[in-house]
Design an enzyme around this catalytic site. Structure first.
Site, mmCIF file in Angstrom:
data_model
loop_
_atom_site.group_PDB
_atom_site.id
_atom_site.type_symbol
_atom_site.label_atom_id
_atom_site.label_comp_id
_atom_site.label_asym_id
_atom_site.label_seq_id
_atom_site.Cartn_x
_atom_site.Cartn_y
_atom_site.Cartn_z
ATOM 1 N N CYS A 130 5.522 1.593 -5.676
ATOM 2 C CA CYS A 130 4.117 1.726 -6.072
ATOM 3 C C CYS A 130 3.214 1.520 -4.854
ATOM 4 C CB CYS A 130 3.786 0.707 -7.167
ATOM 5 S SG CYS A 130 2.056 0.739 -7.684
ATOM 6 N N CYS A 133 0.170 -0.639 -5.514
ATOM 7 C CA CYS A 133 0.489 -2.070 -5.650
ATOM 8 C C CYS A 133 0.786 -2.712 -4.306
ATOM 9 C CB CYS A 133 1.712 -2.258 -6.555
ATOM 10 S SG CYS A 133 1.642 -1.413 -8.138
ATOM 11 N N ASP A 134 1.596 -2.046 -3.486
ATOM 12 C CA ASP A 134 2.168 -2.691 -2.304
ATOM 13 C C ASP A 134 1.734 -2.093 -0.971
ATOM 14 O OD1 ASP A 134 3.645 -4.359 -4.033
ATOM 15 O OD2 ASP A 134 5.185 -2.822 -4.247
#
Length: 301
Positions: A130, A133-134
């Protein structure tokens, strides 16, 4: 007979349980694997409002403790099928049958994996699924995105604004992504595309250090030093149980709008398992709150 049975113990399911318990409803949460869903695989989470940073495990533990404190029951078992009895639903598991007046489905979606031997041990240690997300953890670094669809190109563009260099690796000689992405990709000066290529090995010490890439056209192999990779080859919604009962979209996600209601009265779908534009922790927990409210309204009727 429970007021609400929640299938899935990730952020969406546990939030639904929390809100339902606070509305004085009896709640049972069923989860076949580890509670927390995909979030425990994240070593660090920085996009939850109110928390500067915490590990995925910490967040998952807080969710479970909060739901239990409010009165939810949890059972680590696998759901095999659901039977709609009209005013009640029967949830059949490998640990017996449970009756509920309503059911909230929060079974999630799992990222498609490359299937390489080191992939699982390196998840969270350079292997990511992701970018939203990261991606921030790779600011100023070199990463690769594997895939050629809309998600992969969108991830590459997002990462190009954060990373020193982004290598997009696609197994074909043209992208599957819609044309609207192509111009933006061409204008991204720090994005390199490797055509007709696939990752054959992950290199590492304590975390990912690089990859081996095979070119299907030239039949040559090369090693590339990297700080991280983002696997963007799609997700698989956990909806096999519900085929033939619930309406699914072309990708297999449960058709449920912002009300989270499905085509069966008293059955709701939340989090990554339902058709939606954005799949993040915050959208999952929002779904959980909405579903608990909608289930409460359904019970009142």
């Amino acid at each position: 007979m429970y007021d609400i049975i929640v299938i899935g113990g990730g952020p969406a399911g546990l939030t639904a349980a929390l809100y339902a318990c606070r509305a004085n409803k009896s709640v049972l949460v069923l989860e076949k694997a580890a509670f927390g869903g995909q979030i425990p695989y994240s070593p660090k989470v920085e996009n939850i409002p109110g928390f500067l940073s915490l590990s995925g495990n910490e967040f998952a533990e807080k969710l479970v403790d909060q739901a239990l404190t409010q009165g939810a029951e949890v059972n680590p078992c696998e759901v095999l099928s659901i039977r709609d009895n009209g005013s009640a639903k029967t949830v059949i598991t490998d640990d017996g049958e449970y009756e509920g007046k309503t059911v909230i489905i929060a079974t999630g979606a799992n990222p498609r994996q490359l299937g390489l031997p080191k992939e699982k041990p390196l998840t969270g240690k350079g292997v990511n699924y992701c970018a939203a997300c990261d991606g921030m953890f790779y600011k100023g670094k070199t990463v690769a995105v594997i895939g050629g669809g809309n998600t992969a190109v969108a991830d590459a563009l997002l990462l190009s604004r954060l990373c020193k260099k982004v290598i997009l690796i696609h197994r074909r000689d043209s992208l599957r992504a819609t044309k609207v992405y192509h111009q933006a990709l061409a204008q991204a000066e720090n994005v390199e595309i490797l055509w007709n290529s696939q990752v054959t090995d992950l290199l590492s010490d304590s975390r990912l250090t690089g990859i081996t890439v095979y070119n299907n056209a030239t039949e040559k192999e090369q090693t590339i030093a990297l700080d991280g990779i983002f696997v963007s080859i799609g997700r698989v919604p956990a909806t096999a149980l519900f085929q033939g009962q619930l309406v699914l979209d072309d990708s297999g996600y449960i058709c449920a709008d912002e009300s989270t209601a499905t085509n069966i009265g008293g059955v709701f779908a939340i989090g990554d398992v339902r058709t939606k534009a954005v799949r993040q922790i915050v959208t999952a927990v929002a779904d959980g709150a909405v579903a608990a409210h909608m289930a409460e309204e359904y019970l009142a009727q």
